[in-house]
Every structure is written in structure tokens, then in C-alpha cells.
Design an enzyme around this catalytic site. Structure first.
Site, short mmCIF file in Angstrom:
data_model
loop_
_atom_site.label_atom_id
_atom_site.label_comp_id
_atom_site.label_asym_id
_atom_site.label_seq_id
_atom_site.Cartn_x
_atom_site.Cartn_y
_atom_site.Cartn_z
N CYS A 93 28.63 67.70 -2.21
CA CYS A 93 29.58 66.93 -1.40
C CYS A 93 29.89 65.58 -2.03
O CYS A 93 31.02 65.10 -2.00
CB CYS A 93 29.06 66.76 0.02
SG CYS A 93 27.61 65.68 0.15
N HIS A 386 25.49 63.70 4.33
CA HIS A 386 26.70 64.35 3.85
C HIS A 386 27.76 63.31 3.53
O HIS A 386 27.94 62.34 4.27
CB HIS A 386 27.21 65.32 4.91
CG HIS A 386 28.41 66.12 4.49
ND1 HIS A 386 28.43 66.91 3.35
CD2 HIS A 386 29.64 66.26 5.05
CE1 HIS A 386 29.61 67.50 3.24
NE2 HIS A 386 30.37 67.11 4.25
N ASN A 408 37.07 66.50 4.68
CA ASN A 408 35.81 67.16 4.37
C ASN A 408 35.99 68.11 3.18
O ASN A 408 37.10 68.36 2.72
CB ASN A 408 35.30 67.93 5.59
CG ASN A 408 33.81 68.20 5.55
OD1 ASN A 408 33.12 67.77 4.62
ND2 ASN A 408 33.30 68.90 6.54
#
Length: 466
Positions: A93, A386, A408
Site C-alpha cells: 500500500c 494502511h 484506496n
């Protein structure tokens, strides 16, 4: 007189232990157990809740129905998104987020259509550099015992696919970037677990070999020569899994309508210079909201880098309102930011919503969950997990934020792959934000002049973002 006092104290302690059913060794006595069991009355309500929980997901039962009302997806200030990426079954991520920040800038600058930098290319070099970071760390600590805290940490963390913005600075600055179609994803880049396990196992074996060679009298030069041979093995394993990174390539830039504009030959570094072209180490500042530590202080995390010759990332610890001020300035100037948070808390996946009022666990369980952010950090109950790209804020008539939006990297989903968070959730579970230096306040500029306080690599707040 002293003997009488001791007898009285002992008698009082015995009475107290008997009263509460406590055993002297701290165990649960029969009397204590009876007292504990009284907390469950077995009322019709208790039985109904037990039946419901026994047959259902707790989260479904804890949903606060009122929180579903008035779900507004309008944002007063928004940086235009450039398409959702998908990290799939990997912990990359941090890499997707960092590349997405610069992808948006490149698309806007050259009026391109769909475009991505190759995550696989940067990930290849990230893994090789982390392998070297581990092996050189083993050489540096060769004279310390195996149970030394740093040696132990190294062997527990030889390699990972997670990271932070530090990795963006370290890897892109050294190795450049390439377009996604120049080095495409593979099964091992999209699902990193098996490859990471095997390389990590090999690194631990190599680490023991280096320590053994040192114990037998090998000098630094010999150890580093052996390290280079070991990295050759790691390089081959990476090539077999990810492919070999290109040293030069020909690529055609296209406009927003898909028409070819320019065809050139590039190296990864020349492509970086043209399509990113920034000093990532010195042009960006990491801001942190960690109420367990002093605000307006500069901190540095030991070994928080992706290259041995990279730079430990430093951050400025600030109250949340200070961070919001700079985030809003960046969004108003159409500039996305690297953002990280504790994404798993109070998350409504179906609507892509992060809302502290979404789950009412207290009413369901008949108790309260009252820790604040500082206490959750101190007890390891919350931390950054994250990274995503912060790209929108909705301000009220007084200029105060009501909610935020992030891009995202989990592929398509609710809100076209974006997550919306309430401002209250932002306060409680946002941790890191990386902003361009042109948006920082004078107060932050002053903090950056401090000598940073160095924290150890195993500090709980600084685990990799996945």
C-alpha cells in the site's frame, strides 16, 4: 510493638483476601469465581443477546442503524482522481500510495489519460535493498549476542513487503521509475507471501553464516565480499519471481484521448526526472499525530529506511488540528498526499465509510470502551496499518472539515474504490501525513530545525504500512 503491628497487618490482609475471594498468589479462588459469575444474570435480555451473538457476526449486530442516515458523498474541495489501482494480495500500500501521488501530478502536467508507474519495478529494488539493509545490519551487530535487542529485531524482520513513505524516497530517488507496461505485475508481485517467506528464510540463513564467519575471525572486507555473493542469490530469486528490471526502454506518451504525442528512449532515472522530477528526501515532510509523545518535537526512527545508505525518516509530531490545516491547504491547491491510518477500525466496507459511530459495541456487550487515542497507542490497541492517498475534504460554512476522502488501492468497490471518513474518525485513527514543504506552517519549519529524538526500530508506532 512491631510484632503486634505485623500481626494486625497480616490479619487485616487475610480478611481482605477472604472478603474478595482472592488467593495470595493472584489466582481465581472458588469464592472469587462465584463473585465473578454474578455479573451474568441470565435474564431474558442476556439470553437473547447470547443467542444473537452465537449465530451472527458481532459487527453485524453492533451496527448503529442511525449512523446509516444522511450519508452525504458531496465534497467541497476535491483533487480529481486518476483511476483506482489494486495492490491485490500484497502489503505494498505504501508503494501504491506514493506512486499514486506522483501519478496524479504527471497526468495533470501532460494531460494524459490512464497511466500508472510500474509498482513491480520499484518493488523489485525495494526487496533487494531491504535484503542488503538486513545483511549489513547483521555485519554491524556481529559482535553482539544473539539475544541483543537489535540482533533479535533484525532476525525477526529480515524482509517485508510493507513500508512507509521513506521507501518512496529511498527507492525512487535511486532507481527511478518506469511505466507500468514496461515492467508488468507477476503472480509473486500481486501475491507476495510465498516469495517473501522463501527470501526471508534464506536471509536468516545468510545472517547466521555471516555471524559464524565473524566469530571465526573473518574481517569486514571478507564479510562484505560474502554479503555481495549472498545478494547475488537474492537477486536471482527476485528475477525468477518478478522479472529483471529494464535499464532502458522506449515508451510513447499519449494524450487524454489516447492519441500518441511523443516517443522517446528512456532510462528509469531519466523517466523519473521527466515525470516526477523532485527531491523526494528534502521536498516532503512527514507529519504525525501521536498524543502519547510530546507535540512540536522532531523524531527519527532508527532503521526506518528501505536502503542501508538511505535516510532514516524524520517526522514532526503535531496536534491533529495543525495537520488538518496543512492537509486542507494541499487539497485546495489540487495536490494529493500520502496518508496513513488504522483502517480496520469502525469500517463499513459496503459503503466505504470510516465512522466512529458506525458500530455500537458498548450497547451490545453491556459495557463501555473508553480508551482515548493516547491510551490506545500506549496499550498497542491502535497504530498505523494502511496507507492511502488523501484527496478530498468537505468544509462547512466556517471552513471546518466535516469529512475526508482517500483514494484506496484495493481495486473497485464502494465509492468507486474511495473511502470516506468522518472528521471525528480522522481525529481518532489518522496517524501520518506527508506534505510538500510548500504547505507547511512556520511553526513546523521551526520544529524541523531541532535535532531529532531518535526512537528504536521496534517502537510500536512505526510498524510497516501494508
Amino acid at each position: 510493638m512491631k510484632r503486634n503491628n505485623l500481626w494486625i497487618t497480616t490479619l487485616a490482609l487475610g480478611i481482605a483476601l477472604s472478603t474478595y475471594g482472592q488467593q495470595a498468589d493472584g489466582g481465581i479462588s472458588a469464592e472469587m469465581l462465584q463473585q465473578i459469575k454474578q455479573s451474568y444474570k441470565g435474564t431474558p435480555t442476556d439470553k437473547a443477546i447470547h443467542n444473537a451473538i452465537s449465530n451472527n457476526d458481532i459487527n453485524k449486530l453492533a451496527v448503529n442503524a442511525e449512523s446509516k442516515n444522511n450519508f452525504d458523498t458531496y465534497f467541497s474541495h476535491k483533487v480529481n482522481g486518476k483511476g483506482i489501482t489494486n495492490q491485490k494480495s500484497s502489503g505494498r500500500c505504501w508503494l501504491f500510495t506514493g506512486l499514486n501521488v506522483f501519478r496524479a501530478q504527471a497526468i495533470a502536467k501532460y494531460d494524459m489519460g490512464d497511466f500508472q508507474f510500474s509498482q513491480n519495478y520499484s518493488f523489485f529494488w525495494d526487496q533487494l535493498e531491504k535484503a542488503n539493509l538486513f545483511l549489513q545490519g547483521i555485519i554491524d551487530t556481529r559482535e553482539k549476542p544473539m539475544d541483543d535487542k537489535m540482533v533479535e529485531w533484525l532476525f525477526k524482520n529480515p524482509l517485508s513487503d510493507g513500508g512507509q513513505f521513506t521507501g518512496i524516497s529511498d527507492i525512487l530517488g535511486k532507481y527511478g521509475v518506469v511505466p507500468s507496461d514496461v515492467m508488468v505485475e507477476t503472480n509473486s508481485s500481486e501475491s507476495t507471501g510465498r516469495m517473501a517467506n522463501l527470501i526471508g528464510l534464506k536471509l536468516k540463513e545468510f545472517g547466521l553464516q555471516l555471524r559464524d564467519q565473524s566469530a571465526k575471525g573473518a574481517k569486514i572486507a571478507a564479510l562484505e565480499k560474502n554479503k555481495t555473493e549472498m545478494l547475488g542469490t537474492i537477486y536471482r530469486m527476485l528475477v525468477l519471481n518478478l522479472g529483471e528490471p529494464p535499464t532502458k526502454f522506449t515508451w510513447t506518451r499519449k494524450d487524454a484521448k489516447g492519441n500518441p504525442v511523443e516517443t522517446k528512449e528512456y532510462t528509469p532515472q531519466s523517466f523519473f526526472d521527466e515525470y516526477i522530477g523532485k527531491d523526494l528526501t528534502n521536498n516532503y515532510v512527514m507529519l504525525m499525530n501521536d498524543p502519547s509523545r510530546e507535540y512540536y518535537k522532531l523524531y527519527e526512527i532508527d532503521f526506518d529506511r528501505h536502503r542501508y545508505d538511505g535516510k532514516n525518516w524524520t517526522y514532526v509530531n503535531l496536534p491533529i488540528e495543525d495537520i488538518k490545516e496543512m492537509a486542507i491547504a494541499s487539497i485546495k491547491d489540487s495536490t494529493m498526499m500520502y496518508f496513513s491510518c488504522d483502517v480496520g477500525k469502525f469500517f463499513d466496507r459496503e459503503r466505504g465509510l470510516l465512522d466512529v459511530n458506525y458500530y455500537d459495541y458498548g450497547s451490545l456487550m453491556g459495557t463501555t470502551f473508553g480508551m482515548d487515542k493516547k491510551q490506545r497507542i500506549q496499550t498497542f490497541a491502535s497504530g498505523s496499518s494502511h496507507a492511502m492517498t488523501l484527496m478530498a475534504v468537505d468544509l462547512d460554512a466556517n471552513g471546518q472539515p466535516k469529512k475526508w476522502m482517500v483514494e484506496n488501492s484495493w481495486g473497485p468497490g464502494a465509492n468507486n474504490g474511495h473511502l470516506i471518513m468522518t472528521d471525528e474518525w480522522f481525529n481518532e485513527y489518522m496517524f501520518r501525513l506527508v506534505v510538500d514543504k510548500k504547505y507547511i506552517t512556520d511553526k513546523v519549519k521551526d520544529v524541523l530545525k531541532q535535532t531529532p529524538t531518535r526512537l528504536p526500530a521496534w517502537d510500536p508506532m512505526f510498524a510497516d504500512e501494508n
